[in-house]
Write an enzyme that holds these catalytic residues in place. Sequence first.
Site, PDB file in Angstrom:
ATOM      1  N   LYS A  75      31.092  13.234  31.475  1.00  0.00           N
ATOM      2  CA  LYS A  75      30.291  12.198  32.103  1.00  0.00           C
ATOM      3  C   LYS A  75      29.168  11.789  31.147  1.00  0.00           C
ATOM      4  O   LYS A  75      28.827  12.606  30.277  1.00  0.00           O
ATOM      5  CB  LYS A  75      29.746  12.696  33.433  1.00  0.00           C
ATOM      6  CG  LYS A  75      28.443  13.508  33.336  1.00  0.00           C
ATOM      7  CD  LYS A  75      27.837  13.750  34.685  1.00  0.00           C
ATOM      8  CE  LYS A  75      26.340  13.747  34.610  1.00  0.00           C
ATOM      9  NZ  LYS A  75      25.636  14.179  35.772  1.00  0.00           N
TER      10      LYS A  75
ATOM     11  N   GLU B 106      17.383  19.851  42.498  1.00  0.00           N
ATOM     12  CA  GLU B 106      16.997  20.501  41.240  1.00  0.00           C
ATOM     13  C   GLU B 106      15.503  20.720  41.247  1.00  0.00           C
ATOM     14  O   GLU B 106      14.749  19.886  41.779  1.00  0.00           O
ATOM     15  CB  GLU B 106      17.399  19.621  40.053  1.00  0.00           C
ATOM     16  CG  GLU B 106      18.907  19.522  39.903  1.00  0.00           C
ATOM     17  CD  GLU B 106      19.301  18.560  38.808  1.00  0.00           C
ATOM     18  OE1 GLU B 106      18.834  18.727  37.689  1.00  0.00           O
ATOM     19  OE2 GLU B 106      20.074  17.639  39.109  1.00  0.00           O
TER      20      GLU B 106
ATOM     21  N   ASP C 274      23.592   9.021  38.077  1.00  0.00           N
ATOM     22  CA  ASP C 274      23.727  10.326  37.413  1.00  0.00           C
ATOM     23  C   ASP C 274      24.401  11.364  38.317  1.00  0.00           C
ATOM     24  O   ASP C 274      25.097  12.238  37.826  1.00  0.00           O
ATOM     25  CB  ASP C 274      22.330  10.816  36.997  1.00  0.00           C
ATOM     26  CG  ASP C 274      22.394  12.013  36.065  1.00  0.00           C
ATOM     27  OD1 ASP C 274      23.160  11.954  35.094  1.00  0.00           O
ATOM     28  OD2 ASP C 274      21.681  13.013  36.306  1.00  0.00           O
TER      29      ASP C 274
ATOM     30  N   HIS D 102      29.292  13.389  41.205  1.00  0.00           N
ATOM     31  CA  HIS D 102      29.346  14.706  41.833  1.00  0.00           C
ATOM     32  C   HIS D 102      29.340  14.645  43.371  1.00  0.00           C
ATOM     33  O   HIS D 102      30.184  15.246  44.028  1.00  0.00           O
ATOM     34  CB  HIS D 102      28.171  15.571  41.368  1.00  0.00           C
ATOM     35  CG  HIS D 102      28.063  15.697  39.885  1.00  0.00           C
ATOM     36  ND1 HIS D 102      29.153  15.979  39.089  1.00  0.00           N
ATOM     37  CD2 HIS D 102      27.016  15.574  39.045  1.00  0.00           C
ATOM     38  CE1 HIS D 102      28.754  16.035  37.824  1.00  0.00           C
ATOM     39  NE2 HIS D 102      27.469  15.793  37.773  1.00  0.00           N
TER      40      HIS D 102
ATOM     41  N   LYS E 108      15.243  15.433  41.642  1.00  0.00           N
ATOM     42  CA  LYS E 108      14.595  16.310  40.659  1.00  0.00           C
ATOM     43  C   LYS E 108      13.267  16.797  41.227  1.00  0.00           C
ATOM     44  O   LYS E 108      12.681  16.142  42.097  1.00  0.00           O
ATOM     45  CB  LYS E 108      14.285  15.513  39.384  1.00  0.00           C
ATOM     46  CG  LYS E 108      15.482  14.808  38.791  1.00  0.00           C
ATOM     47  CD  LYS E 108      16.219  15.722  37.871  1.00  0.00           C
ATOM     48  CE  LYS E 108      17.368  15.008  37.198  1.00  0.00           C
ATOM     49  NZ  LYS E 108      18.314  15.936  36.613  1.00  0.00           N
TER      50      LYS E 108
HETATM   51  P1  NAP Z   1      24.144  16.313  21.816  1.00  0.00           P
HETATM   52  O1  NAP Z   1      23.465  17.630  21.905  1.00  0.00           O
HETATM   53  O2  NAP Z   1      23.358  15.121  21.372  1.00  0.00           O
HETATM   54  O3  NAP Z   1      25.380  16.510  20.795  1.00  0.00           O
HETATM   55  C1  NAP Z   1      26.131  15.433  20.350  1.00  0.00           C
HETATM   56  C2  NAP Z   1      27.249  15.920  19.460  1.00  0.00           C
HETATM   57  O4  NAP Z   1      27.993  14.782  19.038  1.00  0.00           O
HETATM   58  C3  NAP Z   1      26.773  16.624  18.179  1.00  0.00           C
HETATM   59  O5  NAP Z   1      27.646  17.686  17.878  1.00  0.00           O
HETATM   60  C4  NAP Z   1      26.906  15.533  17.134  1.00  0.00           C
HETATM   61  O6  NAP Z   1      27.144  16.035  15.841  1.00  0.00           O
HETATM   62  C5  NAP Z   1      28.125  14.801  17.612  1.00  0.00           C
HETATM   63  N1  NAP Z   1      28.187  13.431  17.114  1.00  0.00           N
HETATM   64  C6  NAP Z   1      27.283  12.434  17.278  1.00  0.00           C
HETATM   65  N2  NAP Z   1      27.702  11.324  16.654  1.00  0.00           N
HETATM   66  C7  NAP Z   1      28.887  11.618  16.078  1.00  0.00           C
HETATM   67  C8  NAP Z   1      29.814  10.880  15.286  1.00  0.00           C
HETATM   68  N3  NAP Z   1      29.613   9.600  14.959  1.00  0.00           N
HETATM   69  N4  NAP Z   1      30.928  11.511  14.890  1.00  0.00           N
HETATM   70  C9  NAP Z   1      31.168  12.804  15.203  1.00  0.00           C
HETATM   71  N5  NAP Z   1      30.319  13.547  15.941  1.00  0.00           N
HETATM   72  C10 NAP Z   1      29.193  12.955  16.369  1.00  0.00           C
HETATM   73  O7  NAP Z   1      24.852  15.900  23.166  1.00  0.00           O
HETATM   74  P2  NAP Z   1      25.291  16.853  24.383  1.00  0.00           P
HETATM   75  O8  NAP Z   1      24.112  17.101  25.236  1.00  0.00           O
HETATM   76  O9  NAP Z   1      26.043  18.001  23.864  1.00  0.00           O
HETATM   77  O10 NAP Z   1      26.230  15.876  25.220  1.00  0.00           O
HETATM   78  C11 NAP Z   1      27.540  15.493  24.789  1.00  0.00           C
HETATM   79  C12 NAP Z   1      28.159  14.595  25.855  1.00  0.00           C
HETATM   80  O11 NAP Z   1      28.288  15.331  27.070  1.00  0.00           O
HETATM   81  C13 NAP Z   1      27.319  13.376  26.206  1.00  0.00           C
HETATM   82  O12 NAP Z   1      28.172  12.314  26.546  1.00  0.00           O
HETATM   83  C14 NAP Z   1      26.551  13.827  27.439  1.00  0.00           C
HETATM   84  O13 NAP Z   1      26.185  12.732  28.248  1.00  0.00           O
HETATM   85  C15 NAP Z   1      27.594  14.683  28.115  1.00  0.00           C
HETATM   86  N6  NAP Z   1      27.041  15.711  28.996  1.00  0.00           N
HETATM   87  C16 NAP Z   1      26.136  16.605  28.528  1.00  0.00           C
HETATM   88  C17 NAP Z   1      25.654  17.598  29.368  1.00  0.00           C
HETATM   89  C18 NAP Z   1      24.678  18.636  28.881  1.00  0.00           C
HETATM   90  O14 NAP Z   1      24.335  19.519  29.672  1.00  0.00           O
HETATM   91  N7  NAP Z   1      24.222  18.577  27.655  1.00  0.00           N
HETATM   92  C19 NAP Z   1      26.096  17.657  30.700  1.00  0.00           C
HETATM   93  C20 NAP Z   1      27.042  16.739  31.148  1.00  0.00           C
HETATM   94  C21 NAP Z   1      27.508  15.775  30.283  1.00  0.00           C
HETATM   95  P3  NAP Z   1      26.109  15.800  14.649  1.00  0.00           P
HETATM   96  O15 NAP Z   1      24.874  16.505  15.055  1.00  0.00           O
HETATM   97  O16 NAP Z   1      26.783  16.389  13.472  1.00  0.00           O
HETATM   98  O17 NAP Z   1      25.901  14.308  14.556  1.00  0.00           O
END
Ligand code: NAP
Length: 483
Positions: A148, A216, A235, A240, A331
């Site tokens: 998501k 939350e 969100d 959910h 929140k």
């Molecule tokens: P994040 O911490 O910003 O990590 C993003 C990842 O994507 C990093 O590994 C980054 O690698 C990679 N990336 C960015 N641009 C790229 C590109 N052009 N080519 C290849 N890799 C690239 O994000 P996140 O929090 O893990 O979230 C990831 C996704 O899951 C998002 O869509 C978010 O909305 C969703 N999500 C996250 C959570 C959560 O709890 N975090 C929960 C639900 C959904 P580099 O650093 O090497 O650029």
Amino acid sequence: MVSRVIPVDAFDLVLFGATGDLARRKILPGLFHRFVVGQMPQEARIIGSARSAMARDAFVALTRESLLEFSPTAREQGEALERFLETINYVQVDASGEEGWQTLAKALRAGTVRAFYLSVSPSLFGPIARNLKEHGIATDQSRIVVEKPFGHDLASARVLNAELLQNFDEQQIFRIDHYLGKETVQNLMALRFANSLWEPLWNATHVDHVQITVAESLGVEGRGEYYDRSGAMRDMVQNHLMQLLCLIAMEPPSKFTSDSVRDEKVKVIEALEPVAQSDIVRGQYRARDGNGSYRDHAGDPNSTTESFIAIKVNIGNWRWAGTPFYLRTGKKLRARTSEIAIVFRDPPHMIFPKMEGRRGNAMILRLQPDEGITLRNTIKEPGPGGFRLAEVTMDMTFADALTQDAAPQDAYERLIMDVIRGDQTLFMRGDEVEAAWAWTDPLIEGWQDAGLKPAPYDPGGSGPEDSLMLLHREGRRWREIEE
Ligand code: NAP
């Protein structure tokens, strides 16, 4: 109860966004846990991928660090941890560019299930799907998993679906909603469809109303700017809470297959009635005790995005006409808790003296913090001194009912194993996501067109006063938000 862990076949899992927050906190620890219990075979391969240049050793070190930080068992599982790390590789790929795809292709084995987990921004879903296809990496045995948010509205969700469908079949696309991986949520289906006890009561004749609360205690600190573009409706509700509502309200599917279940869920969404703005309460938390307000965290002093929403939803079909579903999420509330309460109607004629504070029969499905199901019953208060009534709960807490091995697994690990097995039952189908947006969009447009602003509320409580009124005005009340 004895737990049975059935190993899945060997697989190659490519984790795009492997250095990101979600991968480090949830996906890698989830895979490790499945490895420890023997479900993920030693022959499986996890190929981390991100834009950054990184040697395999550096990614293995990052994975070890993530597991020690986020997996509760990694410290005691030193030997298993080292064996798990042997399954890890890393390939640098710029998802929107041309570099790295050939190396990725070479790192994958022929004839093995391939899962591509896109833990990256949705703007990369299309480019990754296209590159996987164009470079011959996506095979018939491949599955693609997307996180998501799946769209911002109906139009953007359609674009995402189209981009994925140009390169993968719907049967290969796994749109993850981790709420569906929770043990309680799956138990809702078992309770309803594996018992004869509940189904006769599961309708408007016997159910007074349903409450779904996802509360939350934290605010949006750190991700305020991102959150401000979405708000609680996009969100949480569109995905959910909608999924939970569907599982409670759907008709019994004729088979337990992914399409039978999802067909029934789509019918529920299509039966949702339009909601009047007077049945929606939006809120924004205030500053308190030196902690910033929502607007401080969002970085916009004039933001009208909601950090809280409560909605009265009516389902226009024979089963549920006259039984409202109240949804609320927010929140900075009193506690971090998620639960569903099915509140049954009172007996038609009461022969006992009135009991102060009686709340009546309810089934409470608790999703977090402790997963479990309780049933609230009325009994005679024990002892002499007249016939007084008291309320007691029958507990079906999973931690007690099941052995250690079968203790609830994190939702992510369950869902990742379903991806490998190719079971889509607990994943959202494209038409389901679009139907949910088609219901959500007019509600958002309604408050935007009318210029309605969210009501301020104090942190640490249960949201704006008007949210309580949403039920009070109909002689009902929310359950307390508590741990
Ligand atoms: P994040 O911490 O910003 O990590 C993003 C990842 O994507 C990093 O590994 C980054 O690698 C990679 N990336 C960015 N641009 C790229 C590109 N052009 N080519 C290849 N890799 C690239 O994000 P996140 O929090 O893990 O979230 C990831 C996704 O899951 C998002 O869509 C978010 O909305 C969703 N999500 C996250 C959570 C959560 O709890 N975090 C929960 C639900 C959904 P580099 O650093 O090497 O650029």
